[in-house]
Design a protein around this motif. Structure first.
Motif: not given
Ligand code: SF4
Length: 194
Positions: A142-150, A183-192
Motif C-alpha cells: 500500500a505504501l511503496h513509492g509514496i513520500p510520507f512525513e512522520v 524526482a523527490l530528491l530533485n525537488s528537495l535538494t535541487g539535484k539528485a
C-alpha cells in the motif's frame, strides 16, 4: 572542534560491533553497523543482515545488495553516496524476522545514525523496516513509492530488494519507485546527488 563526548558514525559502529544488548549477539559472526556517506541525502534501511552480510560485516552485499546498488546507480548516485543499514545490526538465526525486543534494543543505534547523517529522505525497505520506522501497520504494497512525513522526517517506503529477486514483476515496480525517488530528491535538494 570535536570533543571526546561528541557522537559520530564511527563511534556508533564501534559500539555496534561490541554490542551484547540482545540475543542476536550470541549467533552473529560479524555485526553489520552500516556503511556509506556520513552526509548522505538518502538513507536506505533494510530488515536485518543475511548470511553474506554476517560473513563480511557489510550491509547488502548479496544478490539483493547487487540489485540495490544497481537501483542506486539509476539515480545517478554511487553506492558510496548514500548510507545503507538495517533495523537490527546482527543476523537473526536462519534469517528469521527480527523480534520486537531485538528491534527495540537496536533502535538507538539507528536513531543515532539518522541524527548524525540528517538525511533528506529515509527509505525503509520492506514491511519490517516500514512498520518499525513509520509507526504504521500498513503494508509495503500500500505504501511503496509514496513520500510520507512522520515526526519531521520524510520517508519513502520501498519494497525490499530481496522481494524482487523472487518476483520478477516487482523489479519493474522498484525501478519505477526509484524514478520517483530521484524526482523527490530533485525537488528537495535541487539535484539528485548527495
Ligand atoms: S542486533 Fe543490535 S542490539 Fe542486538 S546485539 Fe546486535 S547490535 Fe546489539
Amino acid at each position: 572542534m570535536s570533543t571526546q563526548t561528541e557522537d559520530s558514525i564511527e563511534k556508533v559502529a564501534g559500539e555496534v560491533v561490541l554490542c551484547t544488548k540482545c540475543r542476536l549477539c550470541r549467533t552473529r559472526k560479524h555485526a553489520v553497523p552500516g556503511e556509506g556517506s556520513t552526509t548522505a541525502r538518502v538513507v536506505f534501511v533494510g530488515e536485518a543482515p543475511g548470511e553474506q552480510e554476517d560473513n563480511q560485516g557489510r550491509p547488502f552485499v548479496g544478490a539483493a545488495g547487487k540489485l540495490l546498488t544497481e537501483l542506486i546507480e539509476s539515480l545517478g548516485l554511487r553506492r558510496d553516496d548514500v548510507y545503507i543499514t538495517n533495523i537490527v545490526k546482527c543476523r537473526p538465526p536462519n534469517n528469521r524476522p527480527p523480534r520486537k525486543d531485538e528491534a527495540q534494543a537496536c533502535r538507538p543505534y539507528l536513531e543515532r545514525q539518522i541524527a548524525l547523517i540528517q538525511p533528506r529522505v529515509i527509505c525503509p525497505m520492506g514491511n519490517s523496516a516500514i512498520h518499525e520506522l513509520m509507526k504504521t501497520e500498513d503494508s509495503v504494497t500500500a505504501l511503496h513509492g509514496i513520500p510520507f512525513e512522520v515526526d519531521s522526517f520524510t520517508y519513502f517506503p520501498l519494497y525490499h530488494p530481496a522481494a524482487a529477486l523472487y518476483t520478477f514483476s516487482l523489479k519493474k515496480v522498484m525501478e519505477e519507485d526509484f524514478r520517483k525517488l530521484g524526482a523527490l530528491l530533485n525537488s528537495l535538494t535541487g539535484k539528485a546527488a548527495t
